[in-house]
Structure formats: structure tokens, C-alpha cells
Write a protein that holds these residues in place. Structure first.
Motif, short mmCIF file in Angstrom:
data_model
loop_
_atom_site.label_atom_id
_atom_site.label_comp_id
_atom_site.label_asym_id
_atom_site.label_seq_id
_atom_site.Cartn_x
_atom_site.Cartn_y
_atom_site.Cartn_z
N ASP A 87 -7.04 56.48 23.54
CA ASP A 87 -6.01 57.08 24.38
C ASP A 87 -6.32 58.20 24.08
O ASP A 87 -7.19 58.90 23.84
CB ASP A 87 -3.99 56.63 23.75
N ASP A 88 -5.18 58.99 24.92
CA ASP A 88 -5.77 60.42 24.82
C ASP A 88 -5.20 61.20 23.87
O ASP A 88 -6.06 62.45 23.81
CB ASP A 88 -4.67 61.23 25.93
N ASN A 89 -5.54 60.86 22.40
CA ASN A 89 -5.00 61.39 21.42
C ASN A 89 -6.76 60.85 20.71
O ASN A 89 -6.59 61.09 19.58
CB ASN A 89 -3.79 61.07 20.40
N GLN A 127 2.31 59.56 29.80
CA GLN A 127 1.79 60.36 29.93
C GLN A 127 0.64 60.88 28.19
O GLN A 127 -0.57 60.94 28.09
CB GLN A 127 2.28 62.15 29.37
N ASP A 128 0.68 59.46 27.80
CA ASP A 128 -0.03 58.98 26.25
C ASP A 128 -1.46 58.29 27.04
O ASP A 128 -2.01 57.87 26.37
CB ASP A 128 1.08 58.24 25.38
N GLN A 129 -1.52 57.81 28.57
CA GLN A 129 -2.71 56.91 28.73
C GLN A 129 -2.82 55.94 27.79
O GLN A 129 -4.34 55.79 27.43
CB GLN A 129 -3.45 58.22 29.11
N THR A 165 -3.13 59.77 35.94
CA THR A 165 -3.48 61.04 35.08
C THR A 165 -1.81 61.26 34.65
O THR A 165 -0.95 61.33 34.83
CB THR A 165 -4.39 61.90 36.05
N GLN A 166 -2.50 62.35 33.67
CA GLN A 166 -1.65 63.38 33.21
C GLN A 166 -0.13 63.89 34.32
O GLN A 166 0.86 63.48 34.17
CB GLN A 166 -1.34 64.21 32.13
#
Length: 158
Positions: A131-133, A99-101, A71-72
Motif C-alpha cells: 500500500d502507500d505506506n 486514500q490508503d491505495q 490516486t489520493q
């Protein structure tokens, strides 16, 4: 047990596939063990562009989708020391962090590493993982100009 996990990562770092194979032959080896950077064995192999090592890991049933990042909140608070950019990378990867997962497939698409990308897809990696984005491997490869990666991803159903 922890020594065997460390031995697998050390063998990967040293490009010693015989030692990696020996570590993987241990019954209680944790294929999701992470290194100091938070990389799983599979993610580390992809980041370093080690196709033979990646093949060994995938044949040992390591998950093609597990990066090691959880997780972040679990990401290291302080930035890791600057690492030498692996020679197989085609683009700057300095913006990539825990942080980018990102999954190993997303990283291979970013790096333009068709060989690693193909191995991961053949092992069942999720071709449309985001990814998280909400960026997919195809989008990442397109933005980086990696046409061969895009072609492989599209043939795999992305």
C-alpha cells in the motif's frame, strides 16, 4: 452501458449471483467500473466477503489487483456515510479509506478472509503488493493476527 455497470454492482450488493453472472455476460461490461465508494467490482466483493461473487468476477477476467482507487487526489473530499461492518470482518476496518491505495488482496489480508485471499492469489494477485505506506499483505495479516492468511501468503511466495 452505465446501467449494466450499475446492475453488476447492484447484483453484488444484493448477493444475487445469477444477476451478477448475467451482467458479466454483457460484451461491453467494464470490469473496472466503480461504485459510489470507489470500489471496483472485485474490491466490493472482497469487502463484502462474497467468495462466490468474487469467483464469478475473476472467471470473467476481472483484475485481482484493481481496487478502483486511482490516486489520493481522486479520493472523495467528504467522508462516505458510515457503512455497516460486514460480518466476516475480524478486525475494525474503519481506518481503511480510498486514500490508503489498498488492493483487494491487502484488504482480504486485513479482514482475515482466507477464502477471498486464496481466490485472489490463484487468479494472479501480486502477493507482495504494497500500500502507500509500504505495507505488504503479509505484514498487514501479521499485525491483525491472521495466522492462516500469513500461511497462505507464504505458500504463495510472499
Amino acid at each position: 452501458m452505465e446501467d449494466r455497470h450499475g446492475a453488476a454492482h447492484a447484483a453484488l450488493e444484493a448477493q444475487d449471483n445469477a444477476a451478477l453472472a448475467a451482467a458479466l455476460s454483457q460484451k461491453d461490461i467494464d470490469l473496472k467500473a466503480t461504485n459510489a465508494r470507489g470500489h471496483s467490482l472485485v474490491m466490493a466483493a472482497v469487502v463484502m466477503g462474497r467468495q462466490t461473487s468474487l469467483r464469478l468476477l475473476l472467471n470473467a477476467r476481472a483484475s485481482p489487483d484493481f481496487s478502483g482507487y486511482t490516486t489520493q487526489a481522486a479520493a472523495p473530499a467528504a467522508p462516505a456515510p458510515a457503512a455497516t461492518k460486514p460480518p466476516h470482518l475480524k478486525r475494525d476496518s474503519s481506518s481503511w479509506s480510498a486514500q490508503d491505495q489498498r488492493t483487494p488482496l491487502l484488504y482480504a489480508a486485513h479482514a482475515g478472509d482466507v477464502a477471498c485471499l486464496s481466490l485472489l492469489l490463484d487468479a494472479g494477485a501480486e502477493a507482495n503488493a504494497c500500500d502507500d505506506n509500504a505495507r505488504t499483505p503479509t505484514l498487514i495479516a501479521a499485525r491483525a493476527g491472521h495466522i492462516a492468511c500469513i500461511e497462505v501468503l507464504l505458500r504463495s511466495g510472499a
